[in-house]
Every structure is written in C-alpha cells, then in structure tokens.
Design an enzyme around this catalytic site. Structure first.
Site, PDB file in Angstrom:
ATOM      1  N   ASP A 100       0.868  -1.168   0.000  1.00  0.00           N
ATOM      2  CA  ASP A 100       0.000   0.000   0.000  1.00  0.00           C
ATOM      3  C   ASP A 100       0.907   1.221   0.000  1.00  0.00           C
ATOM      4  O   ASP A 100       2.027   1.178   0.501  1.00  0.00           O
ATOM      5  CB  ASP A 100      -0.917  -0.019   1.221  1.00  0.00           C
ATOM      6  CG  ASP A 100      -1.952   1.100   1.157  1.00  0.00           C
ATOM      7  OD1 ASP A 100      -2.124   1.681   0.061  1.00  0.00           O
ATOM      8  OD2 ASP A 100      -2.585   1.385   2.189  1.00  0.00           O
ATOM      9  N   SER A 101       0.410   2.306  -0.556  1.00  0.00           N
ATOM     10  CA  SER A 101       1.233   3.514  -0.669  1.00  0.00           C
ATOM     11  C   SER A 101       1.566   4.090   0.690  1.00  0.00           C
ATOM     12  O   SER A 101       2.546   4.806   0.850  1.00  0.00           O
ATOM     13  CB  SER A 101       0.487   4.561  -1.473  1.00  0.00           C
ATOM     14  OG  SER A 101      -0.598   5.067  -0.706  1.00  0.00           O
ATOM     15  N   GLY A 102       0.716   3.796   1.676  1.00  0.00           N
ATOM     16  CA  GLY A 102       0.893   4.417   2.987  1.00  0.00           C
ATOM     17  C   GLY A 102       0.084   5.689   3.118  1.00  0.00           C
ATOM     18  O   GLY A 102       0.170   6.373   4.133  1.00  0.00           O
ATOM     19  N   GLY A 103      -0.704   5.992   2.090  1.00  0.00           N
ATOM     20  CA  GLY A 103      -1.563   7.168   2.177  1.00  0.00           C
ATOM     21  C   GLY A 103      -2.458   7.112   3.408  1.00  0.00           C
ATOM     22  O   GLY A 103      -2.598   8.083   4.141  1.00  0.00           O
ATOM     23  N   PHE A 104      -3.007   5.929   3.671  1.00  0.00           N
ATOM     24  CA  PHE A 104      -3.894   5.784   4.825  1.00  0.00           C
ATOM     25  C   PHE A 104      -3.154   6.110   6.123  1.00  0.00           C
ATOM     26  O   PHE A 104      -3.685   6.785   7.008  1.00  0.00           O
ATOM     27  CB  PHE A 104      -4.448   4.351   4.870  1.00  0.00           C
ATOM     28  CG  PHE A 104      -5.372   4.104   6.022  1.00  0.00           C
ATOM     29  CD1 PHE A 104      -6.697   4.515   5.965  1.00  0.00           C
ATOM     30  CD2 PHE A 104      -4.926   3.475   7.173  1.00  0.00           C
ATOM     31  CE1 PHE A 104      -7.554   4.302   7.046  1.00  0.00           C
ATOM     32  CE2 PHE A 104      -5.778   3.258   8.247  1.00  0.00           C
ATOM     33  CZ  PHE A 104      -7.091   3.678   8.181  1.00  0.00           C
ATOM     34  N   ASP A 154      -3.395   8.227  -2.787  1.00  0.00           N
ATOM     35  CA  ASP A 154      -4.723   8.835  -2.937  1.00  0.00           C
ATOM     36  C   ASP A 154      -5.013   9.685  -1.708  1.00  0.00           C
ATOM     37  O   ASP A 154      -4.321   9.594  -0.702  1.00  0.00           O
ATOM     38  CB  ASP A 154      -5.816   7.772  -3.147  1.00  0.00           C
ATOM     39  CG  ASP A 154      -5.820   6.712  -2.056  1.00  0.00           C
ATOM     40  OD1 ASP A 154      -4.895   6.687  -1.234  1.00  0.00           O
ATOM     41  OD2 ASP A 154      -6.739   5.885  -2.036  1.00  0.00           O
ATOM     42  N   GLN A 228     -12.277   5.932  -5.471  1.00  0.00           N
ATOM     43  CA  GLN A 228     -12.684   6.667  -4.279  1.00  0.00           C
ATOM     44  C   GLN A 228     -14.098   7.205  -4.482  1.00  0.00           C
ATOM     45  O   GLN A 228     -14.755   6.876  -5.449  1.00  0.00           O
ATOM     46  CB  GLN A 228     -11.686   7.800  -4.004  1.00  0.00           C
ATOM     47  CG  GLN A 228     -10.345   7.318  -3.466  1.00  0.00           C
ATOM     48  CD  GLN A 228     -10.438   6.772  -2.047  1.00  0.00           C
ATOM     49  OE1 GLN A 228     -11.486   6.809  -1.412  1.00  0.00           O
ATOM     50  NE2 GLN A 228      -9.326   6.242  -1.544  1.00  0.00           N
ATOM     51  N   GLY A 256     -11.198   3.546   0.428  1.00  0.00           N
ATOM     52  CA  GLY A 256     -12.037   4.487   1.174  1.00  0.00           C
ATOM     53  C   GLY A 256     -13.274   3.857   1.778  1.00  0.00           C
ATOM     54  O   GLY A 256     -14.238   4.556   2.086  1.00  0.00           O
ATOM     55  N   ASP A 306      -7.635  -7.426   2.216  1.00  0.00           N
ATOM     56  CA  ASP A 306      -6.583  -7.379   3.238  1.00  0.00           C
ATOM     57  C   ASP A 306      -7.162  -6.708   4.469  1.00  0.00           C
ATOM     58  O   ASP A 306      -8.078  -5.895   4.360  1.00  0.00           O
ATOM     59  CB  ASP A 306      -5.371  -6.558   2.776  1.00  0.00           C
ATOM     60  CG  ASP A 306      -5.607  -5.072   2.957  1.00  0.00           C
ATOM     61  OD1 ASP A 306      -6.289  -4.471   2.109  1.00  0.00           O
ATOM     62  OD2 ASP A 306      -5.153  -4.498   3.974  1.00  0.00           O
ATOM     63  N   CYS A 344     -10.923 -26.572  12.788  1.00  0.00           N
ATOM     64  CA  CYS A 344      -9.912 -25.607  12.335  1.00  0.00           C
ATOM     65  C   CYS A 344      -8.549 -26.285  12.380  1.00  0.00           C
ATOM     66  O   CYS A 344      -8.224 -26.976  13.350  1.00  0.00           O
ATOM     67  CB  CYS A 344      -9.925 -24.353  13.219  1.00  0.00           C
ATOM     68  SG  CYS A 344      -8.590 -23.189  12.820  1.00  0.00           S
ATOM     69  N   CYS A 346      -5.558 -24.886  12.525  1.00  0.00           N
ATOM     70  CA  CYS A 346      -4.448 -24.085  13.066  1.00  0.00           C
ATOM     71  C   CYS A 346      -3.866 -24.773  14.306  1.00  0.00           C
ATOM     72  O   CYS A 346      -4.539 -25.571  14.956  1.00  0.00           O
ATOM     73  CB  CYS A 346      -4.905 -22.667  13.373  1.00  0.00           C
ATOM     74  SG  CYS A 346      -5.630 -22.470  15.009  1.00  0.00           S
ATOM     75  N   CYS A 349      -5.920 -24.686  17.550  1.00  0.00           N
ATOM     76  CA  CYS A 349      -7.111 -25.540  17.618  1.00  0.00           C
ATOM     77  C   CYS A 349      -6.769 -27.024  17.559  1.00  0.00           C
ATOM     78  O   CYS A 349      -7.527 -27.845  18.079  1.00  0.00           O
ATOM     79  CB  CYS A 349      -8.075 -25.198  16.482  1.00  0.00           C
ATOM     80  SG  CYS A 349      -8.796 -23.552  16.641  1.00  0.00           S
ATOM     81  N   HIS A 375      -4.662 -18.262  14.532  1.00  0.00           N
ATOM     82  CA  HIS A 375      -6.008 -18.810  14.349  1.00  0.00           C
ATOM     83  C   HIS A 375      -6.856 -17.856  13.501  1.00  0.00           C
ATOM     84  O   HIS A 375      -7.531 -18.283  12.554  1.00  0.00           O
ATOM     85  CB  HIS A 375      -6.701 -19.064  15.690  1.00  0.00           C
ATOM     86  CG  HIS A 375      -8.175 -19.287  15.538  1.00  0.00           C
ATOM     87  ND1 HIS A 375      -8.696 -20.499  15.127  1.00  0.00           N
ATOM     88  CD2 HIS A 375      -9.230 -18.429  15.652  1.00  0.00           C
ATOM     89  CE1 HIS A 375     -10.018 -20.392  15.015  1.00  0.00           C
ATOM     90  NE2 HIS A 375     -10.363 -19.145  15.330  1.00  0.00           N
TER      91      HIS A 375
HETATM   92 ZN   LIG Z   1      -7.864 -22.372  14.827  1.00  0.00          ZN
END
Ligand SMILES: [Zn+2]
Length: 420
Positions: A100-104, A154, A228, A256, A306, A344, A346, A349, A375
């Site tokens: 990500d650009s890092g704008g956020f 952005d 946007q 956005g 993401d 699950c 993981c 679990c 998890h």
């Molecule tokens: Zn799990």
C-alpha cells in the site's frame, strides 16, 4: 543503462473460470507466483505479520502478502530495503506481494499533516521528523521496495463525509493517479536512481559492477488505481470512469471503505462499482475486513482482500469462529476441554483446548497472542478457500447465505454472553 521494453502485462494475468452471480473464481498471475482468488492477503505492516513467521502464514494457506510503504519508508527506509535485496529477499517471503502507498497511514498516523495539490507534508509518528509524500516520491519508494503490486497515492477522508469533501478528494486522487502513472512509466524507462552506498555489514564487499547495474533495473510491477468517492454512488461511478479512461490497468482497487461508514453503505458501494469494474481484471477491496465482510465482498465480485483485524483482535484475545467472535478470556472457558473451533487446522485448535488458551491470556503469556493471531489469520484464509471451493462446485450462493446466517445469528449470542 539501456531502457527496458518490458511488457508489464506479460508478467501479470487474470482469468476467471467459474461464476456464481457476481462472485467469481479466478487466478491472478504475478511475477512471484499465482494467487487463487478470492483471496485474503495477510498484512505485514512492517514487513512482518505481527507475531507470526512467514512459514506459519504460508502453511496456513497465505498466498499473497501485503506490506506498507509508509512504515518501511520511515524504518528501515526504502533504499535500505532495496540494498538488502528488496522486500521479497528482506522478509523471506518468496510469493506475490503488494505494498500500500501508505496514504492511509499518512492520513491516520502522521502528525501535523498538510495536504496540498503537490502532495502531503507530515511529521513522522516515530520521531517527529518532517517528510513530503508526493505521487512521484511514493512511486519511487514503492519501486525501491519491489512488491509485485503497488498502490497509487490517494487522498483519504473520513467515512460518511459530505459530498463536496468526497468529490474534492476523489478528483484529487485521479490527478495524483495520473502523476503516479507518469512517474511509474519514467522509472520503467530510465531505471531507478542510484542507491547511496550503504555499509550493510562491516567488511561486506560493495556491490560489484554487474550487481550495481542490475540494481538500477526496476522490478516488474503493476500499479493499481484506487476507486474513491466515499459513500456517494455518483462519485464512485465518476471515479471509476476517470480511472478506466486514463489507462489499461492490470487491476483495480476499491478504497475508502471500512473507514467509519455503516456496513450496508459499504456493501451498497460495492454494488455500485461491480457492474463498471472490468470483468477481466482482479478487484481488490482495501482494508476489509471481518469474516462476514469477506463473504459479502466475494458475493459482490471482489477478488482480493486485506485487513489487520485478525492479528490485532487475536492479540486482544478475540477469536473468529463460525458463530461470530468470541473472547477467550471468558470464565466459562476455564474448564472447557474442546478446541476453540472444531475442525480448524491451526496449531491453536489442533494442539490446545479452550481452557489452555484462556489460561495463556489470563497469564499474559506471549504464546496466547501468537496462537490466536494465527487462528484468526487461518480463519480468514479458510473463509476465502471455502468460497473458492463452493464457486468451483457451483454451490457458492447457498453456502454464503447459510454461512452468513450462522455467523450473524449465533455470533450475537456468544458476544453477549461474554462475561469479562
Ligand atoms: Zn484455529
């Protein structure tokens, strides 16, 4: 150096093989491998998925990783990452990556921020130092980092903003997109600027001539534009038209959203964008989300997601389950020998029970944070994997309807029963 004539489109491809309504099963090919979509991208903000190793995330089914240009620019520095071999080599993640650009982060973390047409001036949240972020400098940073997909700079505004503020930010984001594209193309044509001489480790030999020349060659990357327009349908359409008029993009992101607006508003904006988004390109919904958002997003034709939520919530003791979120510190887990989520795969679990996980959190043991983060990441990867399997089988619509009904019905009850 000689200019390259790399055809970026030859290194990237997307095709959808199965559809169910607007949901689709696809394959996104990048220079570092193929991503089966829909896919959730775990977030390695500082080049690491908090608390987890790349091996663990890969074993859980992670295909593509997201990292953040703002954080890596401030520390250790994009030139340093480049000197250490680029983001893939530095983090030891060999697969597809996105920055990500890092704008956020500039808009949410940085101090004393001034936004002008030229760019954003801000003070680092780390040491107060003054920095300039422009569309051009962001392209140079992301070119140095070397992820496969890089995002435009952005302008971001709060969710639910008035239409005039949303329009102004959307139009500026389009102008910044054009400047990003020009700088992206210039670097592709002219190569990267020379890196300063870093002494990476005492006594290490400098780059030899061959490596130094190679280092000037930019990595093969795709620049994604960002739709946007806040929660205003007409602005979303105008943003998308502006984006599609200015270039033949490898993929398109919707940004956005999940910034304070209601969930129905977010889903409505996805429905506005969906018919206008090119069928033959991957669609990436930025910063989303929770398990139900992923299912709702898949239903509305989103291919990539993401979010930092799984690791952040995991560190705070909140776990995703098919019946909604659950707090593992609750006292009713004190003697509960069952796994956190039946079925699950993981480590939390398959190796441990709820009583032990609760004990780890109550005792503030590090293992608890790690197991729960893993998890939650596994849970989101599994949700998108299930989405893909049901798309392939032609059962996506019925599966997603049942999945959402269960998650929302019982989830509410479990959360309400939390006693700590
Ligand atoms: Zn799990």
């Amino acid at each position: 150096m000689t200019a390259r004539t790399t055809d970026v489109t030859a290194s990237f491809a997307f095709s959808a093989s199965h559809h169910d309504g607007t949901a689709r099963l696809g394959r996104f090919t990048t220079p570092h491998g193929v991503v089966e979509t829909p896919a959730f991208m775990p977030v390695a903000t500082h080049g690491t998925i908090k608390g987890l190793s790349m091996h663990e995330v890969s074993a859980a089914g992670g295909q593509m990783m997201l990292s953040n240009a703002y954080h890596l620019y401030l520390r250790p520095g994009d030139m340093m990452v480049r000197a250490l071999g680029g983001l893939h080599a530095f983090t030891r993640w060999p697969g597809p990556m996105l920055t990500d650009s890092g704008g956020f982060q500039v808009f949410s973390l940085a101090k004393l921020r001034t936004v002008q047409e030229h760019g954003v001036e801000f003070r680092s949240h780390l040491d107060g130092s003054l920095h300039q972020y422009t569309p051009e400098s962001v392209m140079r940073i992301e070119r140095n980092l070397g992820a496969d997909v890089i995002m435009q700079l952005d302008e971001l505004i709060a969710g639910g903003a008035e239409i005039e503020a949303s329009r102004s930010a959307m139009e500026r984001s389009l102008r910044w997109l054009e400047r990003c594209r020009l700088e992206f193309d210039r670097i592709e044509r002219d190569g990267r600027e020379s890196a300063p001489e870093f002494t990476v480790s005492p006594g290490a030999p400098p780059l030899d001539t061959f490596d130094a020349v190679l280092d000037l060659v930019p990595p093969t990357q795709a620049l994604f534009p960002i739709v946007q327009g806040g929660t205003h349908a007409e602005l979303r359409r105008a943003s998308l038209r502006g984006i599609l008029d200015t270039g033949d993009w490898v993929g398109v992101a919707v940004g956005g959203l999940s910034v304070g607006e209601s969930k129905p508003d977010m889903y409505a904006m996805l429905e506005v964008c969906e018919p206008l988004l090119p069928r033959e390109k991957p669609r990436y919904l930025m910063g989303v989300g929770f398990p139900d958002d992923l299912v709702e997003g898949m239903r509305r034709g989103i291919d990539l997601f993401d979010c930092v939520v799984p690791t952040r919530m995991g560190r705070h003791g909140t776990a995703f389950t098919p019946d909604g979120t659950v707090q593992v510190r609750q006292s009713r887990f004190r003697t509960d020998r069952r796994p956190l989520v039946e079925g699950c795969g993981c480590p939390g679990c398959t190796h441990y029970d709820r009583a032990y996980l609760r004990h780890l959190f109550v005792s503030e043991e590090m293992l608890g944070l790690r197991l729960l983060a893993l998890h939650n990441v596994t849970f989101l990867l599994d949700v998108t994997r299930a989405g893909r399997e049901h798309l392939r089988a032609g059962t996506f619509t019925s599966w997603s309807t049942e999945w959402l009904a269960r998650y929302r019905a019982k989830g509410k009850r479990i959360v309400e029963s939390d006693d700590e």
